[in-house]
Design an enzyme around this catalytic site. Structure first.
Site, PDB file in Angstrom:
ATOM      1  N   ASP A 186     -10.556  -8.276   7.852  1.00 33.92           N
ATOM      2  CA  ASP A 186     -11.469  -8.252   8.994  1.00 33.92           C
ATOM      3  C   ASP A 186     -12.501  -7.150   8.721  1.00 33.92           C
ATOM      4  O   ASP A 186     -12.527  -6.579   7.613  1.00 33.92           O
ATOM      5  CB  ASP A 186     -10.709  -8.074  10.328  1.00 33.92           C
ATOM      6  CG  ASP A 186     -10.119  -6.678  10.498  1.00 33.92           C
ATOM      7  OD1 ASP A 186     -10.191  -5.854   9.550  1.00 33.92           O
ATOM      8  OD2 ASP A 186      -9.569  -6.407  11.572  1.00 33.92           O
ATOM      9  N   HIS A 187     -13.309  -6.853   9.716  1.00 34.66           N
ATOM     10  CA  HIS A 187     -14.349  -5.826   9.536  1.00 34.66           C
ATOM     11  C   HIS A 187     -13.755  -4.458   9.193  1.00 34.66           C
ATOM     12  O   HIS A 187     -14.327  -3.705   8.423  1.00 34.66           O
ATOM     13  CB  HIS A 187     -15.203  -5.726  10.809  1.00 34.66           C
ATOM     14  CG  HIS A 187     -14.397  -5.499  12.045  1.00 34.66           C
ATOM     15  ND1 HIS A 187     -13.619  -6.516  12.607  1.00 34.66           N
ATOM     16  CD2 HIS A 187     -14.203  -4.413  12.817  1.00 34.66           C
ATOM     17  CE1 HIS A 187     -13.009  -6.034  13.679  1.00 34.66           C
ATOM     18  NE2 HIS A 187     -13.335  -4.763  13.824  1.00 34.66           N
ATOM     19  N   CYS A 212      -6.943  -4.847   6.801  1.00 33.85           N
ATOM     20  CA  CYS A 212      -7.567  -4.598   8.099  1.00 33.85           C
ATOM     21  C   CYS A 212      -7.557  -3.085   8.311  1.00 33.85           C
ATOM     22  O   CYS A 212      -7.403  -2.336   7.345  1.00 33.85           O
ATOM     23  CB  CYS A 212      -6.880  -5.374   9.225  1.00 33.85           C
ATOM     24  SG  CYS A 212      -5.174  -4.929   9.604  1.00 33.85           S
ATOM     25  N   THR A 229      -5.361  -1.146   9.814  1.00 30.36           N
ATOM     26  CA  THR A 229      -4.023  -0.571   9.594  1.00 30.36           C
ATOM     27  C   THR A 229      -3.128  -1.416   8.683  1.00 30.36           C
ATOM     28  O   THR A 229      -2.078  -0.936   8.243  1.00 30.36           O
ATOM     29  CB  THR A 229      -3.279  -0.450  10.937  1.00 30.36           C
ATOM     30  OG1 THR A 229      -3.182  -1.768  11.501  1.00 30.36           O
ATOM     31  CG2 THR A 229      -4.011   0.462  11.903  1.00 30.36           C
ATOM     32  N   ILE A 259      -1.451  -3.691   9.955  1.00 30.61           N
ATOM     33  CA  ILE A 259      -0.387  -4.144  10.860  1.00 30.61           C
ATOM     34  C   ILE A 259      -0.730  -5.464  11.562  1.00 30.61           C
ATOM     35  O   ILE A 259       0.087  -6.390  11.602  1.00 30.61           O
ATOM     36  CB  ILE A 259      -0.051  -3.046  11.895  1.00 30.61           C
ATOM     37  CG1 ILE A 259       0.479  -1.792  11.182  1.00 30.61           C
ATOM     38  CG2 ILE A 259       0.977  -3.554  12.899  1.00 30.61           C
ATOM     39  CD1 ILE A 259       0.598  -0.565  12.079  1.00 30.61           C
ATOM     40  N   GLY A 260      -1.941  -5.541  12.099  1.00 33.67           N
ATOM     41  CA  GLY A 260      -2.336  -6.787  12.774  1.00 33.67           C
ATOM     42  C   GLY A 260      -2.255  -7.967  11.812  1.00 33.67           C
ATOM     43  O   GLY A 260      -1.729  -9.042  12.156  1.00 33.67           O
ATOM     44  N   MET A 261      -2.747  -7.766  10.601  1.00 36.07           N
ATOM     45  CA  MET A 261      -2.714  -8.829   9.591  1.00 36.07           C
ATOM     46  C   MET A 261      -1.275  -9.259   9.315  1.00 36.07           C
ATOM     47  O   MET A 261      -0.987 -10.454   9.175  1.00 36.07           O
ATOM     48  CB  MET A 261      -3.357  -8.346   8.296  1.00 36.07           C
ATOM     49  CG  MET A 261      -4.864  -8.298   8.336  1.00 36.07           C
ATOM     50  SD  MET A 261      -5.582  -9.942   8.548  1.00 36.07           S
ATOM     51  CE  MET A 261      -7.273  -9.619   8.026  1.00 36.07           C
ATOM     52  N   HIS A 267      13.189  -6.833  -3.116  1.00 42.88           N
ATOM     53  CA  HIS A 267      14.263  -7.107  -2.139  1.00 42.88           C
ATOM     54  C   HIS A 267      13.894  -8.195  -1.133  1.00 42.88           C
ATOM     55  O   HIS A 267      14.765  -8.955  -0.704  1.00 42.88           O
ATOM     56  CB  HIS A 267      14.620  -5.841  -1.351  1.00 42.88           C
ATOM     57  CG  HIS A 267      15.215  -4.756  -2.189  1.00 42.88           C
ATOM     58  ND1 HIS A 267      15.876  -3.678  -1.665  1.00 42.88           N
ATOM     59  CD2 HIS A 267      15.247  -4.581  -3.539  1.00 42.88           C
ATOM     60  CE1 HIS A 267      16.296  -2.883  -2.636  1.00 42.88           C
ATOM     61  NE2 HIS A 267      15.912  -3.412  -3.785  1.00 42.88           N
ATOM     62  N   ARG A 293      22.103 -10.420  -4.299  1.00 40.13           N
ATOM     63  CA  ARG A 293      22.417 -10.192  -2.885  1.00 40.13           C
ATOM     64  C   ARG A 293      21.170 -10.337  -2.002  1.00 40.13           C
ATOM     65  O   ARG A 293      21.272 -10.688  -0.824  1.00 40.13           O
ATOM     66  CB  ARG A 293      23.052  -8.811  -2.688  1.00 40.13           C
ATOM     67  CG  ARG A 293      22.142  -7.645  -2.938  1.00 40.13           C
ATOM     68  CD  ARG A 293      22.901  -6.323  -2.882  1.00 40.13           C
ATOM     69  NE  ARG A 293      22.029  -5.160  -2.873  1.00 40.13           N
ATOM     70  CZ  ARG A 293      21.436  -4.646  -3.939  1.00 40.13           C
ATOM     71  NH1 ARG A 293      21.600  -5.209  -5.137  1.00 40.13           N
ATOM     72  NH2 ARG A 293      20.668  -3.571  -3.845  1.00 40.13           N
ATOM     73  N   HIS A 294      20.007 -10.117  -2.604  1.00 39.47           N
ATOM     74  CA  HIS A 294      18.767 -10.232  -1.826  1.00 39.47           C
ATOM     75  C   HIS A 294      18.440 -11.693  -1.514  1.00 39.47           C
ATOM     76  O   HIS A 294      17.825 -11.999  -0.508  1.00 39.47           O
ATOM     77  CB  HIS A 294      17.609  -9.585  -2.579  1.00 39.47           C
ATOM     78  CG  HIS A 294      17.878  -8.147  -2.926  1.00 39.47           C
ATOM     79  ND1 HIS A 294      18.084  -7.185  -1.962  1.00 39.47           N
ATOM     80  CD2 HIS A 294      18.021  -7.529  -4.126  1.00 39.47           C
ATOM     81  CE1 HIS A 294      18.333  -6.024  -2.553  1.00 39.47           C
ATOM     82  NE2 HIS A 294      18.308  -6.207  -3.864  1.00 39.47           N
TER      83      HIS A 294
HETATM   84  C1  RB5 Z   1      -9.996  -3.622  14.195  1.00 37.13           C
HETATM   85  O1  RB5 Z   1     -10.624  -2.631  14.956  1.00 37.13           O
HETATM   86  C2  RB5 Z   1      -8.536  -3.288  14.016  1.00 37.13           C
HETATM   87  O2  RB5 Z   1      -7.868  -3.420  15.215  1.00 37.13           O
HETATM   88  C3  RB5 Z   1      -7.940  -4.166  12.965  1.00 37.13           C
HETATM   89  O3  RB5 Z   1      -8.635  -3.997  11.768  1.00 37.13           O
HETATM   90  C4  RB5 Z   1      -6.485  -3.941  12.604  1.00 37.13           C
HETATM   91  O4  RB5 Z   1      -6.241  -2.605  12.338  1.00 37.13           O
HETATM   92  C5  RB5 Z   1      -5.496  -4.546  13.482  1.00 37.13           C
HETATM   93  O5  RB5 Z   1      -4.289  -4.388  13.273  1.00 37.13           O
END
Ligand code: RB5
Length: 151
Positions: free
Chosen positions: A8-9, A65, A67, A69-71, A98, A132-133
């Site tokens: 993303d951006h 992205c 973090t 995390i969202g991805m 694993h 095992r994995h």
């Molecule tokens: C975008 O501002 C941000 O929320 C996104 O890139 C990402 O970190 C989401 O998890």
């Protein structure tokens, strides 16, 4: 090896660095965008990369992205995708060995470029260890089969 990439951006600059790095190392890259800092919605890009991996068009995927995390949350909704947010090389190796990770999620606002590219190299090079994995991975697949909806 063909690798799908997307962002993303918030992960645009890191995606560009990963793309350049992979191409320099002679990987084939499919770039699903985005291609600027203009605000977009990350699940659209997680979907494109996840489907490419799920359908076998690409062997692995890398999503960037802010973090990571969202991805990873979005990509892990796709059956057959095991997306890992990784911030260090130890975890990069372990999640492939694993967990059979097939999508790597990186946070541009978390990682410096040097560490991010080392994580990419470590993750690509590591191989699923089976044993095992394998049994645990089958349990995860069972959860996916029985507790997640969709195709
Ligand atoms: C975008 O501002 C941000 O929320 C996104 O890139 C990402 O970190 C989401 O998890």
């Amino acid at each position: 090896m063909r690798i799908a990439i997307g962002c993303d951006h918030g992960g645009f600059q890191l995606k560009e660095s990963v793309k350049k790095h992979l191409k320099l190392n002679e990987f084939e890259v499919i770039d699903f965008g985005t291609n600027s800092r203009e605000s977009v919605h990350f699940p659209n890009y997680a979907l494109k990369v996840g489907i490419s991996v799920k359908q076998g068009e690409s062997e692995l995927g890398v999503l960037c992205c802010g973090t990571g995390i969202g991805m990873s949350i979005a990509a892990n909704k796709i059956k057959g995708i095991r997306a890992s947010v990784v911030n260090d090389c130890f975890s990069a190796k372990a999640t492939k060995e694993h967990n059979g990770s097939n999508v790597l999620c990186l946070g541009e606002r978390v990682l410096g470029e040097g560490l991010a590219l080392s994580i990419v190299d470590t993750w690509i090079k590591a191989e699923f260890q089976g044993g095992r994995h394998e049994e645990r991975l089958n349990q995860v697949k069972n959860l996916e089969e029985n507790y997640a909806r969709g195709k």
